[in-house]
Motif scaffolding. Sequence first.
Motif, mmCIF file in Angstrom:
data_model
loop_
_atom_site.group_PDB
_atom_site.id
_atom_site.type_symbol
_atom_site.label_atom_id
_atom_site.label_comp_id
_atom_site.label_asym_id
_atom_site.label_seq_id
_atom_site.Cartn_x
_atom_site.Cartn_y
_atom_site.Cartn_z
ATOM 1 N N ASN A 68 10.650 35.480 17.095
ATOM 2 C CA ASN A 68 9.804 36.449 17.783
ATOM 3 C C ASN A 68 9.396 35.965 19.177
ATOM 4 O O ASN A 68 9.673 34.835 19.581
ATOM 5 N N ASP A 69 8.732 36.852 19.904
ATOM 6 C CA ASP A 69 8.371 36.554 21.293
ATOM 7 C C ASP A 69 7.456 35.339 21.409
ATOM 8 O O ASP A 69 7.490 34.619 22.412
ATOM 9 N N ASP A 70 6.640 35.115 20.392
ATOM 10 C CA ASP A 70 5.735 33.967 20.432
ATOM 11 C C ASP A 70 6.511 32.656 20.502
ATOM 12 O O ASP A 70 6.096 31.708 21.174
ATOM 13 N N PHE A 71 7.646 32.602 19.776
ATOM 14 C CA PHE A 71 8.454 31.383 19.809
ATOM 15 C C PHE A 71 8.999 31.129 21.208
ATOM 16 O O PHE A 71 8.968 29.996 21.705
ATOM 17 N N PHE A 72 9.496 32.174 21.850
ATOM 18 C CA PHE A 72 10.068 31.990 23.181
ATOM 19 C C PHE A 72 8.972 31.706 24.217
ATOM 20 O O PHE A 72 9.214 30.984 25.197
ATOM 21 N N ALA A 73 7.780 32.242 23.997
ATOM 22 C CA ALA A 73 6.650 31.879 24.868
ATOM 23 C C ALA A 73 6.318 30.399 24.689
ATOM 24 O O ALA A 73 6.012 29.688 25.660
ATOM 25 N N TRP A 74 6.372 29.935 23.445
ATOM 26 C CA TRP A 74 6.154 28.512 23.138
ATOM 27 C C TRP A 74 7.200 27.661 23.868
ATOM 28 O O TRP A 74 6.873 26.660 24.504
ATOM 29 N N ARG A 75 8.465 28.109 23.781
ATOM 30 C CA ARG A 75 9.546 27.371 24.434
ATOM 31 C C ARG A 75 9.329 27.319 25.950
ATOM 32 O O ARG A 75 9.563 26.285 26.582
ATOM 33 N N GLN A 76 8.874 28.420 26.538
ATOM 34 C CA GLN A 76 8.626 28.443 27.977
ATOM 35 C C GLN A 76 7.507 27.488 28.371
ATOM 36 O O GLN A 76 7.573 26.831 29.420
ATOM 37 N N GLN A 77 6.493 27.385 27.523
ATOM 38 C CA GLN A 77 5.414 26.435 27.809
ATOM 39 C C GLN A 77 5.928 24.998 27.765
ATOM 40 O O GLN A 77 5.519 24.156 28.566
ATOM 41 N N LEU A 78 6.818 24.731 26.835
ATOM 42 C CA LEU A 78 7.419 23.398 26.781
ATOM 43 C C LEU A 78 8.224 23.116 28.036
ATOM 44 O O LEU A 78 8.130 22.032 28.625
ATOM 45 N N GLN A 79 9.023 24.085 28.449
ATOM 46 C CA GLN A 79 9.827 23.896 29.649
ATOM 47 C C GLN A 79 8.956 23.748 30.891
ATOM 48 O O GLN A 79 9.308 23.029 31.825
ATOM 49 N N ALA A 80 7.819 24.431 30.881
ATOM 50 C CA ALA A 80 6.925 24.350 32.032
ATOM 51 C C ALA A 80 6.410 22.946 32.267
ATOM 52 O O ALA A 80 6.058 22.584 33.397
ATOM 53 N N VAL A 81 6.350 22.139 31.191
ATOM 54 C CA VAL A 81 5.908 20.754 31.356
ATOM 55 C C VAL A 81 7.093 19.783 31.350
ATOM 56 O O VAL A 81 6.916 18.580 31.242
ATOM 57 N N GLY A 82 8.314 20.342 31.443
ATOM 58 C CA GLY A 82 9.497 19.498 31.614
ATOM 59 C C GLY A 82 10.303 19.246 30.370
ATOM 60 O O GLY A 82 11.410 18.701 30.441
ATOM 61 N N ILE A 83 9.797 19.605 29.176
ATOM 62 C CA ILE A 83 10.523 19.339 27.930
ATOM 63 C C ILE A 83 11.697 20.304 27.812
ATOM 64 O O ILE A 83 11.517 21.513 27.762
ATOM 65 N N GLY A 84 12.901 19.757 27.789
ATOM 66 C CA GLY A 84 14.101 20.569 27.773
ATOM 67 C C GLY A 84 14.728 20.717 29.143
ATOM 68 O O GLY A 84 15.791 21.315 29.278
ATOM 69 N N ARG A 85 14.089 20.150 30.161
ATOM 70 C CA ARG A 85 14.625 20.235 31.522
ATOM 71 C C ARG A 85 15.108 18.886 32.036
ATOM 72 O O ARG A 85 15.902 18.836 32.971
ATOM 73 N N VAL A 86 14.598 17.822 31.480
ATOM 74 C CA VAL A 86 15.091 16.485 31.814
ATOM 75 C C VAL A 86 15.432 15.774 30.513
ATOM 76 O O VAL A 86 15.176 16.283 29.427
ATOM 77 N N ALA A 87 16.004 14.591 30.623
ATOM 78 C CA ALA A 87 16.581 13.916 29.466
ATOM 79 C C ALA A 87 15.521 13.237 28.598
ATOM 80 O O ALA A 87 15.312 12.021 28.676
ATOM 81 N N TYR A 88 14.875 14.023 27.763
ATOM 82 C CA TYR A 88 13.966 13.467 26.759
ATOM 83 C C TYR A 88 14.807 12.920 25.599
ATOM 84 O O TYR A 88 15.858 13.467 25.266
ATOM 85 N N ASN A 89 14.312 11.859 24.950
ATOM 86 C CA ASN A 89 15.097 11.211 23.895
ATOM 87 C C ASN A 89 14.148 10.618 22.857
ATOM 88 O O ASN A 89 13.295 9.796 23.200
ATOM 89 N N ASN A 90 14.299 11.044 21.603
ATOM 90 C CA ASN A 90 13.427 10.535 20.540
ATOM 91 C C ASN A 90 14.060 9.363 19.794
ATOM 92 O O ASN A 90 14.014 9.302 18.570
ATOM 93 N N VAL A 91 14.644 8.433 20.507
ATOM 94 C CA VAL A 91 15.228 7.261 19.873
ATOM 95 C C VAL A 91 14.136 6.476 19.149
ATOM 96 O O VAL A 91 13.029 6.308 19.646
ATOM 97 N N GLY A 92 14.450 6.029 17.935
ATOM 98 C CA GLY A 92 13.528 5.173 17.210
ATOM 99 C C GLY A 92 12.664 5.891 16.189
ATOM 100 O O GLY A 92 12.819 7.076 15.907
#
Length: 440
Positions: A68-92
């Motif tokens: 739903n739209d709420d999920f994509f709004a959530w995704r946009q908020q993440l992208q707004a702070v850079g998550i999904g736009r640069v190389a984040y890595n959850n190693v470990g």
Amino acid sequence: MLTRRRFLGQSALGMLTLAGGCAPASLVRLKDRAPVVTTDARSLAVKARRTALRDRVLGYPINMLMPNDDFFAWRQQLQAVGIGRVAYNNVGNPFERSSMLYDTRDIEKRVILDFAPLYGFAPDDTWGFVSNSGTDSNMHGMYMGRTLLKARTGVLPKAYFTVEAHYSIQILQDLLGIERVLVGTRPDGSMDPADLQQKLAANADSPALVVPTLGTTFKGAIDPLDEIQAALQGHAAYVHLDAALFGGYLPYTRHAVELLRGGSSGIPARYDSIAVSCHKFFGFPAPAGLYLTTAASFEEFHRHFSRVHNPEYIRHVPGTITCSRDAVKPAEFHYFTTTGARAALTENANGILQRTGWLLDQLRTRLPQYRATRANELSNTVCFRQPSQALITKYSLATMRQSFDGKADECAHVVVMPHASEAILSEFLADLEADTRVPT
């Protein structure tokens, strides 16, 4: 510590500065770049056709509803702070303090702790991570089981599962280099505890890595966890539960107790670890999975794992087989722990069980020649005799040779997922009535 409230309240520059870096020029440029949107008639026609095809995927456990739209709004908020736009890595290990500048391991840990109560894990005795897929979760569970059993007994375990288990179990058993012991099944496709007991007795010198399934791939059967545990008494064992599909929706129904680990003083828990898929019931738009076990089991495993995998490079023993892990998936999947998302999940979970019962009744009433069956009332899967190839193609039906009333026959099944509306199922029933593949 980066919390959900905190990271959603930061700008991209503020977030990256908080993490100890600065905003790269490429990220600044991305903010000003307009998306390319194609609106020509051909593209719109292709999109409409894909939507129609998507709604008719009935043979596989994939939720084809667009989030739903709420999920994509959530995704946009993440992208707004850079998550999904640069190389984040959850190693470990997500439960260890991070040495990475850009990761979401604290969010990943929060996802695991939020889901832990649904499966009966205590908040202070839980470990896990967001995996790349259900198979990745199964791999870690079987590897942990093999490692612990070999360390406890000095003997390599044998893997116990049925022919109804997901094909990943066969691959992983071979990958881990352990012998398989196929356990017989009951008529509904569930593991036969009596046969398990006989196979355990015949292999008394080897510990048992048992992989039961909560929702087998084709029939939707449920392996009886309590009876399996009774059969294992006195035998060194580790139980990894593959609950890829059912582990997603059952917690939101009156059948939630079926997922609980249980266990108390003097009574063993029903399983040691569990795998759940994110891209099946939840409709998460990329393959991903949850893996959960107890903190105590992980610590025991960690002591042995550190002898073969102790990289100074990331400053701690990672605890996972996979090293680099997608950091965007945990942050995006965290949406499904919100109040609104859980309300929608509850509605979807109960809806698919209601429509599964309706489909079964319709098939038995209108089309008895198809000999429709449902393994149990917790299952969203209906099996029946195979229709024509045209219908198999139209509805993306999975087919296998199965036994009906003691006779083998070519069969198909419908997995009722949230996108399988009563209208689509009615269309499917009408097509079956007009089909000539199965005689009346």
